[in-house]
Design an enzyme around this catalytic site. Structure first.
Site, PDB file in Angstrom:
ATOM      1  N   HIS A  41     -10.416  -4.686  10.906  1.00 29.24           N
ATOM      2  CA  HIS A  41     -11.035  -4.602   9.549  1.00 29.24           C
ATOM      3  C   HIS A  41     -12.393  -3.877   9.537  1.00 29.24           C
ATOM      4  CE1 HIS A  41      -8.293  -7.814   8.506  1.00 29.24           C
ATOM      5  NE2 HIS A  41      -8.576  -7.653   7.176  1.00 29.24           N
ATOM      6  N   GLU A  91       0.822  -1.084   0.028  1.00 25.78           N
ATOM      7  CA  GLU A  91      -0.139  -0.078   0.071  1.00 25.78           C
ATOM      8  C   GLU A  91       0.765   1.417  -0.041  1.00 25.78           C
ATOM      9  OE1 GLU A  91      -0.727  -2.608   1.635  1.00 25.78           O
ATOM     10  OE2 GLU A  91      -2.672  -3.121   1.190  1.00 25.78           O
TER      11      GLU A  91
HETATM   12  C1  LIG Z   1      -2.219  -4.343   4.326  1.00 24.48           C
HETATM   13  C2  LIG Z   1      -3.334  -5.361   3.849  1.00 24.48           C
HETATM   14  N1  LIG Z   1      -3.529  -5.339   2.528  1.00 24.48           N
HETATM   15  C3  LIG Z   1      -4.582  -5.981   1.937  1.00 24.48           C
HETATM   16  C4  LIG Z   1      -5.330  -6.919   2.848  1.00 24.48           C
HETATM   17  C5  LIG Z   1      -6.380  -7.834   2.365  1.00 24.48           C
HETATM   18  N2  LIG Z   1      -5.913  -9.238   2.189  1.00 24.48           N
HETATM   19  C6  LIG Z   1      -5.777 -10.036   2.999  1.00 24.48           C
HETATM   20  S1  LIG Z   1      -5.115 -11.386   2.775  1.00 24.48           S
HETATM   21  C7  LIG Z   1      -4.578 -10.873   1.315  1.00 24.48           C
HETATM   22  C8  LIG Z   1      -3.729 -11.894   0.549  1.00 24.48           C
HETATM   23  C9  LIG Z   1      -2.360 -11.986   1.237  1.00 24.48           C
HETATM   24  O1  LIG Z   1      -1.849 -13.497   0.824  1.00 24.48           O
HETATM   25  P1  LIG Z   1      -0.509 -13.915   1.242  1.00 24.48           P
HETATM   26  O2  LIG Z   1       0.449 -13.037   2.405  1.00 24.48           O
HETATM   27  O3  LIG Z   1       0.164 -14.678   0.261  1.00 24.48           O
HETATM   28  O4  LIG Z   1      -1.105 -14.913   2.257  1.00 24.48           O
HETATM   29  P2  LIG Z   1      -2.289 -16.033   1.954  1.00 24.48           P
HETATM   30  O5  LIG Z   1      -3.448 -15.521   2.179  1.00 24.48           O
HETATM   31  O6  LIG Z   1      -1.995 -16.693   0.680  1.00 24.48           O
HETATM   32  O7  LIG Z   1      -1.991 -16.969   3.318  1.00 24.48           O
HETATM   33  C10 LIG Z   1      -5.071  -9.717   0.933  1.00 24.48           C
HETATM   34  C11 LIG Z   1      -4.670  -8.936  -0.250  1.00 24.48           C
HETATM   35  C12 LIG Z   1      -4.848  -6.979   4.118  1.00 24.48           C
HETATM   36  N3  LIG Z   1      -5.541  -7.797   5.018  1.00 24.48           N
HETATM   37  N4  LIG Z   1      -3.746  -6.204   4.627  1.00 24.48           N
END
Ligand SMILES: Cc1ncc(C[n+]2csc(CCOP(=O)(O)OP(=O)(O)O)c2C)c(N)n1
Lengths: 325, 341
Positions: free
Chosen positions: A129, A60
């Site tokens: 959230h 971000e």
């Molecule tokens: C700072 C932030 N940006 C966006 C999100 C929304 N979001 C939650 S999980 C996610 C994907 C994260 O993927 P990864 O780190 O690979 O972990 P996984 O979910 O695959 O376990 C996103 C975009 C968030 N929670 N926090």
């Protein structure tokens, strides 16, 4: 007029502005291939291609700052934050750069960026959230903050935001994306800084914005059954604030309740109240009542989440209090 | 130069099996049972979500069980664990009571966070389970903090921090790696690379696809392992944890794994970003049947014993749901508790 959902109204605003001006582009997490985390950018990749509808990594601070830099040389980025909770990571960019570059440079640069996304609680999303940051953003001179409550306002204001030469923070709501409303056909914009009377009445004024307008309108409906004529006004823009509309309404009804989802401490509602006390003190027949989210992080448990948020009964009670009923 | 661990380069990985690792048969059976518990617990959680007993975001760990179980089995009770929002599996692997986890999902007062946290925010101070966190990458520096604390207090506890590969793009990940390497902190960063950050494939979000290589910028020990193999997971994490305990040096490990379900309950299993065929192909390396086969083949368990475990776990999960159902919601006045100490 056509009935469309909030998300579609926002989509139309962005698409129309992208058709009008080739310097407008959108970037953010999942905006392109996934068609938007909340489907606001649905179909835009297909329409405008990868150059202008851009998926970002989860970074971000990075892509907000990149957007600010691009805006400094004439592009008009729309930066989608999956939610405003995640935009906190970019607050340094927004507060220290977007808000200040115009001023620090003595007017040499402008930053025509729009940062937009859903704000506030949805359902059982818990403490990290479910936050409303409009007051915090509006605290920063240099930022414009918009929080519309209807598809029509959303569309008209987003178009204005994209055309505006200032950094605009645009707060939407996950709970409202599916909500439908009449939207004027054809080209229109809604001016920034101008509020709207959502319901006319003479006994009491409720001031609310975004999702809370719908709580206020439902409360007004209920109060109507008890013979109370409630005026519900929506500033639509938090900064700059439509003070004239607010003061006019309070001068007419002499009583005021302010409903906001955000926490009470140093909130937008307090700013509005201070302006009313300063400029319309003699017109008030009762102290202003505030209905806010409780002054705690959002709990997960369903029963407590309901208690935390402003509700129709709480608004009705507040109205009765200012009416001494 | 950072200490070279045996997992440093993929080609150097030796397929050590349990005999070389000194694991007993009962430990191996325990590995299997824990993975199965996580799987069945979450399958049931998905059903309860469908019945609206569970709300909000609910991210299932299904497919990734071998990472959490292998890694956490390599820890001591006084080691610290941080997780992100995909935390049920880590909590169960740490031995937290399934009842208290299900109750948390149900938003009940008997939950491990008293119903205040929910799916994404499981905590258990008694097990040094330092929490699940919802902001991608946001918890990574906290792990450096407990590692700093252990060192400061003269303890030899190690911290383990789980996060997804998408989190490794956040600035705070890089800031933390630098701090951990610079200050020699006993922390093991475990990146669970399940190939997608929500709907974005690694290749579309990372300039460097080998996540573990990101540690090279900080001259930090690093390596990857097969995250669909519980023994590999144990082996790699044990090595990194032992190294951290001995030398106070951090390691970045990349677990190559896959999630079989959608990103969260609201995301379909396949769709805009991956095909049904891809998911089906990946399911062939499902860590649970794969390990069962290995155990059966080696004569460590019988099919009857495996069936018995199934039945036992079914009871545990049923009990957890009953308990959660019967438990009270937090009382209204609890809304205002714990904002401050
Ligand atoms: C700072 C932030 N940006 C966006 C999100 C929304 N979001 C939650 S999980 C996610 C994907 C994260 O993927 P990864 O780190 O690979 O972990 P996984 O979910 O695959 O376990 C996103 C975009 C968030 N929670 N926090």
């Amino acid at each position: 007029m056509t009935m469309i959902a909030f998300r579609e109204a926002l989509n139309q605003a962005m698409s129309e502005e992208m058709e009008r001006d080739s310097n407008v582009f959108i970037m953010g997490e999942e905006v392109a291939q996934y068609q938007g985390a909340y489907k606001v950018s649905q179909g835009m990749l297909q329409k405008f291609g990868e150059k202008r509808v851009i998926d970002t990594p989860i970074t971000e601070a990075g892509f907000a700052g990149l957007g600010i830099g691009a805006a400094m040389i004439g592009l008009r980025p729309i930066v989608e934050m999956m939610t405003w909770n995640f935009a906190i990571l970019a607050f340094d960019q927004l507060f220290n750069n977007a808000a200040k570059i115009r001023y620090m440079s003595g007017g040499q640069f402008k930053v025509p960026i729009v940062v937009r996304g859903p704000s506030g609680a949805a359902h059982a999303l818990g403490a990290q959230h479910s936050q409303s940051f409009e007051s915090m953003l509006a605290h920063i001179p240099g930022l414009i903050v918009i929080a519309p409550s209807t598809p029509a306002d959303g569309k008209g204001l987003l178009k204005s935001a994209i055309r505006d030469d200032n950094p605009v923070m645009f707060m939407e709501s996950e709970m409202m994306y599916g909500q439908k409303g009449e939207v004027p056909d054809g080209e229109y914009v809604t001016p920034i800084g101008v509020g709207d009377v959502k319901r006319e009445g003479k006994d009491v004024t409720i001031i609310a914005w975004s999702k809370m307008i719908h709580v206020a309108l439902a409360a007004a409906e209920q109060l109507a059954n008890e013979g109370v004529e409630t005026e519900v006004i929506d500033p639509r823009t938090i900064r700059p604030l439509d003070e004239t509309m607010i003061l006019d309404s309070v001068k007419k009804t002499n009583r005021c309740v302010i409903v906001e989802e955000a926490w009470p401490f140093a909130s937008t509602g307090k700013e509005i109240a201070s302006r009313i006390y300063t400029k319309a003190f003699d017109f008030l027949d009762a102290p202003i009542e505030h209905v806010n989210g409780a002054d705690v992080p959002m709990p997960y448990a369903h029963n407590l989440e309901k208690l935390m948020l402003p509700s129709i009964p709480r608004v009705v009670d507040a109205v009765k209090k200012v009416l001494y009923r | 130069m950072a200490t070279v661990l045996s997992m440093k380069e993929p080609k150097e990985i030796k397929k050590l099996r349990w005999k070389d690792l000194g694991l007993s048969h009962s430990q191996l059976v325990d590995f299997y049972k824990r993975m199965l518990l996580i799987r069945r617990f979450e399958e049931r959680a998905a059903q309860e979500y469908g019945k609206s007993k569970i709300g909000g975001f609910c991210h299932l760990y299904i497919g990734q069980e071998a990472v959490g179980v292998g890694a956490i089995e390599a820890l001591r009770d006084d080691d610290y664990i941080f997780s992100a929002y995909r935390d049920h599996g880590h909590a169960l692997a740490r031995g937290m009571d399934p009842k208290s986890i299900m109750a948390e999902l149900f938003g009940k007062f008997t939950g491990c966070s008293k119903g205040m946290g929910g799916s994404m925010h499981m905590f258990d101070v008694t097990r040094n389970f330092m929490g699940g966190y919802g902001i991608v990458g946001g918890h990574i520096p906290l792990a450096a903090g407990t590692a700093f604390g252990s060192k400061y207090l003269g303890k030899d506890s190690v911290t383990v921090c789980f996060f997804g590969e998408a989190a490794a793009n956040q600035g705070v990940f890089h800031e933390t790696l630098n701090l951990a390497a610079l200050w020699k902190l006993p922390v093991v960063f475990i990146c669970e690379n399940n190939r997608y950050g929500m709907g974005t494939a690694v290749e579309r979000a990372h300039a460097v696809w080998d996540i573990y290589q990101k540690a090279s910028a900080y001259d930090m020990a690093r390596g990857w392992f097969d995250g669909m193999d519980v023994i590999e997971s144990y082996r790699a994490v044990k090595e990194a944890v032992d190294h951290a305990r001995k030398s106070n040096e951090p390691t970045l490990l990349e677990a190559r794994t896959y999630r079989f379900r959608g990103h969260s309950m609201s995301d379909p299993i396949h769709g805009h970003y991956r095909t049904k065929e891809e998911v089906e192909e990946q399911k062939k390396s499902d860590p649970i049947p794969r390990f069962a086969e290995e155990l059966l083949h080696a004569g460590i368990v019988t099919q009857a014993a495996i069936d018995e475990m199934e039945a036992e776990i079914k009871d545990v999960v049923n009990e957890a749901v009953d308990f959660a159902d019967r438990s009270p919601e937090p009382p209204p006045e609890f809304l205002y508790e714990n904002v401050y100490v």
